[in-house]
Motif scaffolding. Structure first.
Motif, PDB file in Angstrom:
ATOM      1  N   ASP A 178      -6.552  25.717   8.102  1.00  0.00           N
ATOM      2  CA  ASP A 178      -7.583  27.083   7.670  1.00  0.00           C
ATOM      3  C   ASP A 178      -8.194  26.935   6.349  1.00  0.00           C
ATOM      4  N   TYR A 187     -11.857  26.052   5.636  1.00  0.00           N
ATOM      5  CA  TYR A 187     -12.680  27.372   4.985  1.00  0.00           C
ATOM      6  C   TYR A 187     -13.322  26.956   3.567  1.00  0.00           C
ATOM      7  N   ILE A 217      -6.359  30.782   3.140  1.00  0.00           N
ATOM      8  CA  ILE A 217      -7.792  30.779   2.169  1.00  0.00           C
ATOM      9  C   ILE A 217      -7.182  31.222   0.638  1.00  0.00           C
ATOM     10  N   THR A 262     -11.237  38.137   6.214  1.00  0.00           N
ATOM     11  CA  THR A 262     -10.112  37.344   7.152  1.00  0.00           C
ATOM     12  C   THR A 262      -9.554  38.043   8.395  1.00  0.00           C
ATOM     13  N   ILE A 274     -14.866  35.103   8.361  1.00  0.00           N
ATOM     14  CA  ILE A 274     -14.284  34.003   9.003  1.00  0.00           C
ATOM     15  C   ILE A 274     -14.267  34.117  10.693  1.00  0.00           C
ATOM     16  N   GLY A 290     -18.238  32.430  10.559  1.00  0.00           N
ATOM     17  CA  GLY A 290     -16.965  31.720  10.375  1.00  0.00           C
ATOM     18  C   GLY A 290     -17.096  30.376  11.173  1.00  0.00           C
ATOM     19  N   MET A 335     -15.896  27.334   8.607  1.00  0.00           N
ATOM     20  CA  MET A 335     -14.451  27.015   8.949  1.00  0.00           C
ATOM     21  C   MET A 335     -13.980  26.919  10.155  1.00  0.00           C
TER      22      MET A 335
END
Length: 276
Positions: A101, A105, A133, A189, A217, A240, A243
């Motif tokens: 993740d 990101y 993140i 998030t 995201i 998002g 990501m």
């Protein structure tokens, strides 16, 4: 045929099957990827189902990223430090947990911002994705990341558990809303605003600076309520998709040894979502 899945609750919105099945076809691999709905509180039973399916690997999304850890055989150092997993690989009959993740990101974010070192950042949320993140940005050298979360204790735990140096203040929602104009980058998030609850926003950003970037995201919908609000104030936005694509590409690499064509993945996702 090798079997791969993504688990979550909800899961019907996921574009992962479309993205990965296209890659399997593109690279002529005998594999298939499906979405499996595992409700919160039913993880143990759901994972037994995956074992019976003999899956070769799987992705983990909300709300299972932290809850899954006790059920895995081992973790890589990053996911262990973060305390959250989004990718599982079956190696020699054992399930190994990874977290793509944060790195995914960051790769997407750096397509919008050339540098992060002098940026003042506000992060909304402190769940599994937020941990990935936060840790990754701190490791990257970001100096200031404030956190706003419904549970201040959970946000404080995130701050104190990070092994990398970063200046962080935990702020309540009202303070964050009053002072959001101070931030260069706001990172959303949480799952608030995700389809089907598209009218919800985790934070009132009426005071945002026109020079700021708001990064959510969530990728379904492409333009969440908080991104719409940011655009109405003249701020820049990022959804998002970046990501999602890069974390998926990193997961695909762990499963197959091939880092896939990320541009192809992005085009495919946007086509499915009706965006550009």
């Amino acid at each position: 045929m090798k079997k791969y899945v993504v688990i979550g609750d909800p899961i019907q919105h996921s574009m992962s099957p479309v993205m990965h099945n296209d890659l399997f076809q593109f690279y002529r691999m005998d594999a298939v990827y499906k979405a499996v709905h595992i409700k919160k509180g039913m993880l143990k039973e759901g994972l037994q189902q995956l074992r019976e399916m003999n899956v070769a690997g799987f992705n983990v999304t909300v709300p299972h990223k932290t809850d899954i850890i006790p059920f895995l055989d081992s973790l890589d150092p990053l996911s262990e430090a973060i305390g959250a997993v989004n990718t599982v690989v079956k190696e020699n009959g054992k399930w190994i947990g990874y977290n793509t993740d944060g790195t995914g990101y960051l790769r997407g974010l750096l397509s919008e911002l050339t540098t992060l070192r002098d940026k003042k950042i506000l992060m909304i949320g402190s769940g599994g994705a937020a941990r990935g993140i936060y840790f990754t940005l701190a490791h990257h050298g970001v100096e200031r990341i404030d956190i706003v979360n419904r549970s201040l204790d959970k946000a404080l735990n995130l701050k104190e558990s990070c092994p990398y140096s970063v200046n962080t203040t935990i702020v309540d929602k009202w303070t964050a809303e009053a002072n959001c104009g101070e931030y260069d980058l706001i990172i959303q998030t949480t799952s608030i605003g995700m389809s089907p609850n598209v009218e919800e926003s985790p934070l009132d950003i009426s005071n945002i600076s026109e020079k700021a970037l708001v990064s959510d995201i969530i990728y379904n919908p492409l333009n969440t309520k908080i991104l719409q609000d940011a655009k109405s104030k003249g701020a820049r936005t990022q959804n998002g998709v970046g990501m999602f694509v890069f974390q998926g590409a990193l997961a695909f690499e762990k499963w197959t040894g091939i880092f896939p064509d990320a541009d192809r993945m992005k085009r495919n996702v946007l086509k499915q979502l009706g965006g550009n």
